[in-house]
Scaffold this active site. Structure first.
Site, PDB file in Angstrom:
ATOM      1  N   HIS A   1      40.963  36.959  29.332  1.00  0.00           N
ATOM      2  CA  HIS A   1      40.321  35.754  29.861  1.00  0.00           C
ATOM      3  C   HIS A   1      40.934  34.550  29.183  1.00  0.00           C
ATOM      4  CE1 HIS A   1      37.206  32.955  31.108  1.00  0.00           C
ATOM      5  NE2 HIS A   1      36.928  33.846  32.042  1.00  0.00           N
TER       6      HIS A   1
ATOM      7  N   ASP B   1      34.612  41.101  35.589  1.00  0.00           N
ATOM      8  CA  ASP B   1      35.067  41.795  36.791  1.00  0.00           C
ATOM      9  C   ASP B   1      35.294  43.272  36.568  1.00  0.00           C
ATOM     10  OD1 ASP B   1      35.208  39.622  38.607  1.00  0.00           O
ATOM     11  OD2 ASP B   1      36.798  38.852  37.342  1.00  0.00           O
TER      12      ASP B   1
HETATM   13  N1  CMC Z   1      46.996  42.977  30.972  1.00  0.00           N
HETATM   14  C1  CMC Z   1      48.085  42.962  30.161  1.00  0.00           C
HETATM   15  N2  CMC Z   1      48.455  41.902  29.443  1.00  0.00           N
HETATM   16  C2  CMC Z   1      47.713  40.797  29.527  1.00  0.00           C
HETATM   17  C3  CMC Z   1      46.568  40.733  30.365  1.00  0.00           C
HETATM   18  C4  CMC Z   1      46.225  41.880  31.090  1.00  0.00           C
HETATM   19  N3  CMC Z   1      45.145  41.863  31.886  1.00  0.00           N
HETATM   20  N4  CMC Z   1      46.019  39.502  30.283  1.00  0.00           N
HETATM   21  C5  CMC Z   1      46.787  38.807  29.424  1.00  0.00           C
HETATM   22  N5  CMC Z   1      47.814  39.592  28.955  1.00  0.00           N
HETATM   23  C6  CMC Z   1      48.820  39.213  27.968  1.00  0.00           C
HETATM   24  C7  CMC Z   1      49.881  38.292  28.535  1.00  0.00           C
HETATM   25  O1  CMC Z   1      50.957  39.008  29.065  1.00  0.00           O
HETATM   26  C8  CMC Z   1      50.237  37.474  27.334  1.00  0.00           C
HETATM   27  O2  CMC Z   1      51.062  38.264  26.518  1.00  0.00           O
HETATM   28  P1  CMC Z   1      52.235  37.572  25.629  1.00  0.00           P
HETATM   29  O3  CMC Z   1      51.537  36.616  24.700  1.00  0.00           O
HETATM   30  O4  CMC Z   1      52.908  38.700  24.938  1.00  0.00           O
HETATM   31  O5  CMC Z   1      53.132  36.870  26.622  1.00  0.00           O
HETATM   32  C9  CMC Z   1      48.911  37.307  26.573  1.00  0.00           C
HETATM   33  O6  CMC Z   1      48.133  38.458  26.949  1.00  0.00           O
HETATM   34  C10 CMC Z   1      48.151  36.036  26.943  1.00  0.00           C
HETATM   35  O7  CMC Z   1      47.966  36.021  28.351  1.00  0.00           O
HETATM   36  P2  CMC Z   1      48.032  34.738  29.289  1.00  0.00           P
HETATM   37  O8  CMC Z   1      48.638  35.115  30.589  1.00  0.00           O
HETATM   38  O9  CMC Z   1      48.632  33.603  28.523  1.00  0.00           O
HETATM   39  O10 CMC Z   1      46.499  34.436  29.492  1.00  0.00           O
HETATM   40  P3  CMC Z   1      45.912  33.434  30.536  1.00  0.00           P
HETATM   41  O11 CMC Z   1      44.828  32.712  29.843  1.00  0.00           O
HETATM   42  O12 CMC Z   1      46.972  32.603  31.164  1.00  0.00           O
HETATM   43  O13 CMC Z   1      45.351  34.401  31.678  1.00  0.00           O
HETATM   44  C11 CMC Z   1      43.943  35.853  32.885  1.00  0.00           C
HETATM   45  C12 CMC Z   1      44.039  34.824  31.741  1.00  0.00           C
HETATM   46  C13 CMC Z   1      42.474  36.185  33.117  1.00  0.00           C
HETATM   47  C14 CMC Z   1      44.513  35.244  34.185  1.00  0.00           C
HETATM   48  C15 CMC Z   1      44.751  37.124  32.467  1.00  0.00           C
HETATM   49  O14 CMC Z   1      44.184  37.670  31.298  1.00  0.00           O
HETATM   50  C16 CMC Z   1      44.795  38.161  33.589  1.00  0.00           C
HETATM   51  O15 CMC Z   1      45.674  38.080  34.445  1.00  0.00           O
HETATM   52  N6  CMC Z   1      43.841  39.147  33.576  1.00  0.00           N
HETATM   53  C17 CMC Z   1      43.748  40.095  34.659  1.00  0.00           C
HETATM   54  C18 CMC Z   1      43.043  39.462  35.847  1.00  0.00           C
HETATM   55  C19 CMC Z   1      41.546  39.322  35.637  1.00  0.00           C
HETATM   56  O16 CMC Z   1      40.876  40.241  35.185  1.00  0.00           O
HETATM   57  N7  CMC Z   1      41.029  38.141  35.994  1.00  0.00           N
HETATM   58  C20 CMC Z   1      39.594  37.866  35.929  1.00  0.00           C
HETATM   59  C21 CMC Z   1      39.262  36.806  34.925  1.00  0.00           C
HETATM   60  S1  CMC Z   1      37.496  36.763  34.572  1.00  0.00           S
HETATM   61  C22 CMC Z   1      36.813  36.168  36.027  1.00  0.00           C
HETATM   62  C23 CMC Z   1      36.870  34.698  36.133  1.00  0.00           C
HETATM   63  O17 CMC Z   1      36.258  34.004  35.292  1.00  0.00           O
HETATM   64  O18 CMC Z   1      37.500  34.219  37.116  1.00  0.00           O
END
Ligand code: CMC
Length: 444
Positions: free
Chosen positions: A320, A378
């Site tokens: 998240h 989720d």
């Molecule tokens: N699986 C594997 N790696 C992950 C995941 C994941 N689900 N989420 C984040 N990472 C890694 C990412 O690759 C990055 O690694 P590194 O630092 O080595 O490059 C690190 O963790 C930080 O991730 P980020 O992409 O900078 O995080 P973000 O804040 O941009 O994204 C997110 C947040 C929710 C979009 C992402 O965690 C994700 O895609 N999760 C899966 C989709 C999901 O479950 N979404 C629902 C969110 S909760 C409902 C809502 O409030 O809408």
């Protein structure tokens, strides 16, 4: 220090400030620092461009506040979520979705009389204009329910002309009530349409969650008994999704509303933004991912894929932007998932077992521990919704239904701000510099 100190307009009233230095010229600017009731202080950069000639850059808003808000607060480090100061745990344990809706919209928990009045107003608006039934019929039966929702919710502005004046507080209120009241009806119609079943008219003797289940799973040919455990689980899911600060869809609603667009159009924009798998589409994606993993034996392979930077696969339902601890909503839903499955007599649900095994392995894995990637809301909501009989394409629709109260409360708060201005981000232009037009026969 010879640097010239330039005053910034708001600085006189701010008690604290933050000094910004231009390393090339040595000039300093004092920027006012503002503190909210909770959360980190903010540096107010509104006059930065006028004073320094510089914009700031923060494309995905990791450090930028876009508004002041009194509605919802998240402490991502501690895993805390509060609405108007009340913790989400207390709200799910003691309140109902309509009470939380009142709280978000009007600022305080309602008295018995206020709640009765609010309930009456909401139930008064549960039906939709009969013409909307024809509107539905224009969609293919296999259309994604969110595609239909984007269309029909936007189309409400073509039906309710008497509540479109955003400057009239009474009309704003009626639009908010209409949206909260009609979202379950439209969401259930979307489901019925995809099933080829007749639309069910709302029943105002039922509570909000019960009525929704009735409109989805009832049929005209038979009486429908609402299971109280299922209604409570749905009400909890609605409470847990009601609002969540300035997330992508809420920011979309605010940005659309800042141009003074009508509230129905703004909520339709929120639905479009929510649809994506990184946001509200994630619970659908979780179930699809669990189906793809198939068995506990395959988990290590998928964990490895999630860690591989060359593989776009991510563990859906994990991570998240704000929570770097357990998502408090996930904790509530984890228990609720067990309760619903137990009630349905599916204690040994293979999907839930797979989900639990995945959760355990991921929570112990160094990659997920280091990045503070915990299961989010989720991860569990999809398991509950599937057990209740919803197809996965309906999951984001239920999210949108519940989030409508947050969107409209945030929209109302924004419209009521005296300093409302259209939102207009700046950019760092990296295209070609100015160049002369080349007539077509002179181009290489
Ligand atoms: N699986 C594997 N790696 C992950 C995941 C994941 N689900 N989420 C984040 N990472 C890694 C990412 O690759 C990055 O690694 P590194 O630092 O080595 O490059 C690190 O963790 C930080 O991730 P980020 O992409 O900078 O995080 P973000 O804040 O941009 O994204 C997110 C947040 C929710 C979009 C992402 O965690 C994700 O895609 N999760 C899966 C989709 C999901 O479950 N979404 C629902 C969110 S909760 C409902 C809502 O409030 O809408």
């Amino acid at each position: 220090m010879t640097a010239k100190e330039k005053p910034v307009s708001q600085q006189d009233t701010a008690e604290k400030s933050f000094t910004l230095t231009n390393d090339q010229t040595g000039e300093n600017w004092k920027l006012p620092v503002k503190e909210g009731t909770a959360g980190p202080p903010v540096i107010d950069i509104r006059s930065l461009y006028a004073d320094t000639g510089h914009f700031t850059m923060d494309p995905s808003f990791t450090s930028t506040g876009s508004c002041k808000s009194r509605l919802t607060f998240i402490d991502g480090e501690e895993g805390i979520l509060m609405h108007r100061g009340y913790s989400i745990q207390e709200l799910t344990e003691q309140s109902s979705f309509l009470e939380v809706s009142y709280l978000l919209l009007y600022g305080d928990l309602p008295t018995v009389e206020q709640l009765k009045g609010f309930h009456k107003k909401i139930t008064y608006h549960t039906m939709v204009n009969e013409q909307i039934h024809y509107f539905f019929r224009g969609f293919r039966r296999d259309a994604h329910p969110m595609a239909i929702m984007c269309g029909v919710v936007g189309a409400l502005s073509a039906f309710y002309h008497d509540s479109l004046d955003i400057w009239d507080p009474r009309q704003r209120d009626i639009s908010a009530q209409r949206l909260i009241a009609k979202m379950p009806t439209l969401s259930a119609m979307t489901y019925k349409y995809s099933m080829g079943q007749p639309f069910m008219y709302p029943r105002n003797d039922l509570n909000y969650a019960e009525n929704f289940l009735y409109m989805c799973f009832g049929v005209p040919a038979e009486p429908y008994e609402v299971n109280p455990i299922h209604a409570r689980a749905i009400d909890n899911i609605f409470i847990l999704h009601a609002d969540h600060e300035q997330n992508a869809s809420t920011s979309t609603v605010r940005l659309a509303g800042s141009s003074q667009a009508n509230p129905f159009a703004c909520i339709a924009s929120g639905i479009a933004s929510l649809w994506g798998p990184a946001h509200g589409g994630a619970n659908q994606a979780v179930l699809e991912m669990l189906a793809e993993i198939g068995s506990v034996d395959n988990i290590p392979e998928y964990i490895a894929k999630a860690k591989d930077k060359d593989d776009p696969f991510r563990l859906m339902g994990f991570g998240h932007r704000v929570y770097k601890n357990r998502d408090p909503r996930a904790t509530v839903l984890r228990d609720s998932a067990h309760e619903v499955l137990h009630d349905l007599g599916i204690d040994n649900d293979p999907t839930l077992e797979l989900a639990m095994a995945l959760e355990k392995i991921a929570l112990e894995d160094e990659y997920f521990v280091d990045r503070k990637l915990f299961p989010n809301v989720d991860f569990y909501s999809g398991i509950i919704l599937r057990a209740l009989g919803f197809p996965s394409t309906m999951f984001p629709v239920l999210f949108a239904l519940a989030r409508t109260v947050g969107w409209i409360s945030q929209w109302k708060e924004m419209i009521e701000e005296p300093s409302l201005r259209i939102g207009r981000p700046r950019q760092l232009y990296t295209g070609p510099a100015a160049r002369p037009y080349v007539p077509i026969d002179g181009r290489a």
